[in-house]
Design an enzyme around this catalytic site. Structure first.
Site, PDB file in Angstrom:
ATOM      1  N   ALA A 171      -9.463   5.833   4.226  1.00 17.95           N
ATOM      2  CA  ALA A 171      -9.284   7.038   5.051  1.00 17.95           C
ATOM      3  C   ALA A 171     -10.555   7.857   5.144  1.00 17.95           C
ATOM      4  O   ALA A 171     -11.265   8.053   4.164  1.00 17.95           O
ATOM      5  CB  ALA A 171      -8.159   7.925   4.527  1.00 17.95           C
ATOM      6  N   GLY A 172     -10.799   8.318   6.347  1.00 14.80           N
ATOM      7  CA  GLY A 172     -11.916   9.214   6.599  1.00 14.80           C
ATOM      8  C   GLY A 172     -13.148   8.536   7.183  1.00 14.80           C
ATOM      9  O   GLY A 172     -14.014   9.207   7.734  1.00 14.80           O
TER      10      GLY A 172
ATOM     11  N   LYS B 281       0.872  -1.168   0.000  1.00 14.14           N
ATOM     12  CA  LYS B 281       0.000   0.000   0.000  1.00 14.14           C
ATOM     13  C   LYS B 281       0.906   1.213   0.000  1.00 14.14           C
ATOM     14  O   LYS B 281       1.642   1.459   0.956  1.00 14.14           O
ATOM     15  CB  LYS B 281      -0.919   0.028   1.226  1.00 14.14           C
TER      16      LYS B 281
ATOM     17  N   ALA C 258      -8.867   1.996   9.802  1.00 10.23           N
ATOM     18  CA  ALA C 258      -8.091   1.591  10.979  1.00 10.23           C
ATOM     19  C   ALA C 258      -8.636   2.293  12.222  1.00 10.23           C
ATOM     20  O   ALA C 258      -9.318   1.685  13.038  1.00 10.23           O
ATOM     21  CB  ALA C 258      -6.613   1.904  10.779  1.00 10.23           C
ATOM     22  N   SER C 259      -8.393   3.598  12.320  1.00  8.51           N
ATOM     23  CA  SER C 259      -8.781   4.340  13.521  1.00  8.51           C
ATOM     24  C   SER C 259     -10.248   4.156  13.876  1.00  8.51           C
ATOM     25  O   SER C 259     -10.596   4.129  15.057  1.00  8.51           O
ATOM     26  CB  SER C 259      -8.551   5.844  13.323  1.00  8.51           C
TER      27      SER C 259
ATOM     28  N   GLY D 130      -7.859   9.765   9.774  1.00  3.81           N
ATOM     29  CA  GLY D 130      -8.122   9.932  11.199  1.00  3.81           C
ATOM     30  C   GLY D 130      -9.202  10.934  11.547  1.00  3.81           C
ATOM     31  O   GLY D 130      -9.517  11.126  12.721  1.00  3.81           O
TER      32      GLY D 130
END
Lengths: 262, 262, 262, 262
Positions: free
Chosen positions: D190-191, D103, D212-213, D164
């Protein structure tokens, strides 16, 4: 004497040159309020009767200010929780201010300040019966708006968002529905935070915009009042001008033919 | 002679009294375009060099129109797909129009009309090296905007939405990020559909708004041009005035104390 | 026998294992409807009494289908315009279906299919007085929702958008307000178009989601029913899990320390 | 042995049973991470090479965890600011982890963590040339996505919002444009903040979602992982099922004919 603006908002036979209606709530001082009202160009201002002090010394009240600026007063029933309270407040206003115009607010609780549909319907019916010109502050329910019109309201004033939140117009779809079905003026009231919100209200087809905190609590109220003056004019013109359709795909503004050979 | 507006937009030492920049694309007639430009109050207008016909009879070109209205010309490179094409078009424009200002468009394809980041960077670097004042039409990528500024662009022009779509500003968050980091003027370009979009662009902190189709293809271009004039002024004033914060909960504008006993 | 799900939705003492409530309206065939209901995992299904044909041959009605799938019936008063009509329809349903549960719909007109607040309040009061468990279909007005609860409704069912529009949840702020103040189940009803709408409803704190057209009119109703089953479970879990806060600025998920020396 | 899921996501000849790709960043503990990964059902997990400690005791690293759960590793180049750094990090990863999947993250700065388009293009070209299967983390620019595909990327991973932030998908229009033109898998990266965001990504046509987060920093990561598992499945099914169109006006789900005479 200038010719009357053919695009005036006419309510109850009165032509208003500006489609921005101001409230006085939240203003830290009378001086500041006066300057903001002037900058806004408003010709109609709503004042809470509960704030009205009938024994204020001459020249110190908001009513003197409006008189001096030749701004028409629209007394409101802010702080009323029942139809009964609202009717009594409207009667006090009529007597004190010699107007049968009233912005009818009947709120459900102090936490949301949202209108109470059932009490609102009741109060509208009573006030119309007593000869008032009722400007009904309502939620954005198209059915309720139509019922208020059927009861004889002079104007419906749906909220964009709860009072003082500055969240703008949370449900433009409902505002469009209200406008599409109304034969009386629709005035967007409450929730406005900044100029583009007011422009959007007009583009959705509202006849006017009412706001208070967005000006009186702004960092620079006079400048913000001027901002709203332009935004309401701009939004009105845009609504009349017929905007381009929204397109999913791009469309070149410049034709490609005749391009020079490179 | 009026004092210069202290809030003028200054680019390359030139003060522009209006923060609305117009394009000429999509205008059905020169007469209509002239009236719309006048109504908009614009002082800077972008023209596609590919539409420029150097052998047009005197008095019949868009350039004559701009000259007559004392509107500065910003030639653009619409229709260019590579840095090489764009640089050649800019050079032609400089020679023909005697200006080193250029709105740099390098698009990737005719379907989306979206800018091509890689060619755009290349073209910006070359044009700055050749002494041009580059107004770079870009997507809304904050990183790319910063890179273009680093290369010496005179202004960055992020899109709100693809050209001609009228979808408004699809990603206000990115525009805010671009504005927060830019030391050169940020001009919202492309995607504007109606007055509130332009007001929002200014509220997000843009220094100016550029649009064409939203006016030239509106049902009433002159009225729409006037709408945008007000919207840009209103949005600018609102940005300066410091709007009220957005609140989750309601806040009464009228104090409840002193309410009459009912 | 499996242990009861501790996260069941309990209404009137009845535990429902699924928080997806289906409607039957719009289904082109009984067979297709049966497969979709099965795929959805629903345990409660609303049926319009006006569609009920008491003399249908055995095994051919939607009620046989529900009986066979052991799905509880929630009769609704779709098509009623007044409290009086709704009360009579509810009584017919109670007699025919032997349930005192009723989804109360009192709509204002056939154009918007929006609930009529005044008739709704009236009907709720009457039906509660007659011993019904009232599931009140309402607009998204937090004040009205609270009033319906005060009158004894078993659940409030605010709309996300007008019936059949598939516009999703037009005003999430209002749904959150309703949820925050309700002590009875809040079931998002009407407007759902696709899976993410249902997930959002649950994330806003709704106790369940009701939908019909979004499944029955989808191109592949069975697959869409399964989509909603997952979306409602996912949304519920997300609401319980405590989402990360929304942040204006980026936050690296991977720590930068310990980066290898390049 | 179960038959392979015909709806598997196939990349580089590898079939993945789950369309939820997890990241490990932000996890407070290895145990917690293991439980969340299990609950998510993921079969591919991205790990920052910069966090990789090649001398960690056996059984204590995230790689042991993935090995144990039979989850494929997708090393990422988080923390790299240039193509050169990213290429070196990818080579380290290939050697250490025996995979040519990577990635590719090349960020512009630590404040926004946004990808740098120019370096990204450069790195993709180099890595493809070196035989890597490049999963390119990119902004949501449709033109850039197409260029990355043209350079040989195995998948493009546009962001919904900056890393994040949990802001969801700020510009669905761009994601749709990317999907419409891509012939390689599009993975929303993301987001993502909550379940409905992931469902929406799939509905827009994405082939998978990476986050992830949103899990590791949730209050209850295991429950949130399960939420996302359902949301991704639900969103995928909804995309395949063919949603109802959005309509401006209401449409009754229940037919009105046959209504009993009241």
């Amino acid at each position: 004497m200038p010719a009357p603006d053919p695009d005036s908002l006419v309510i109850d036979g009165v032509a208003l040159g500006s489609r921005l209606i101001m409230g006085t709530g939240g203003a830290p001082s009378l001086n500041g309020l006066g300057a903001a009202l002037l900058a806004s160009g408003t010709e109609l201002t709503t004042v809470a009767m509960r704030r009205h002090n009938p024994v204020a010394p001459a020249g110190t009240s908001v009513f003197d200010l409006l008189l001096q600026q030749q701004i028409r007063v629209l007394p409101n029933t802010a702080g009323c929780f029942t139809a009964r309270e609202a009717v009594m407040t409207a009667e006090l206003a009529r007597e004190a201010l010699e107007t049968d115009w009233v912005k009818l607010e009947v709120i459900a609780d102090e936490h949301t300040l949202l209108p109470d549909a059932v009490e609102l319907v009741d109060a509208t019916e009573q006030l119309v019966g007593r000869g008032f010109k009722v400007f009904a502050y309502t939620n954005d329910d198209p059915v309720l708006a139509q019922r208020l019109e059927g009861l004889g309201a002079a104007a419906v004033m749906p909220l964009g968002a709860p009072i003082g939140t500055g969240l703008g117009i949370l449900n433009p779809h409902n505002i469009e529905l209200i406008v599409a079905r109304a034969c009386i003026p629709v005035i967007l009231d409450a929730g406005i935070g900044t100029a583009s919100d007011a422009a959007l209200a007009m583009e959705l087809g509202c006849d006017a915009v009412l706001l208070a905190s967005a000006v009186t609590r702004a960092q620079d109220p006079v400048r913000m009042a001027e901002a709203f003056k332009h935004a309401v004019i701009g939004g009105r013109l845009a609504a009349q001008a017929g905007r381009i359709p929204r397109r999913v795909h791009a469309l070149a503004s410049s034709e490609m033919e005749g391009r020079p050979d490179l």
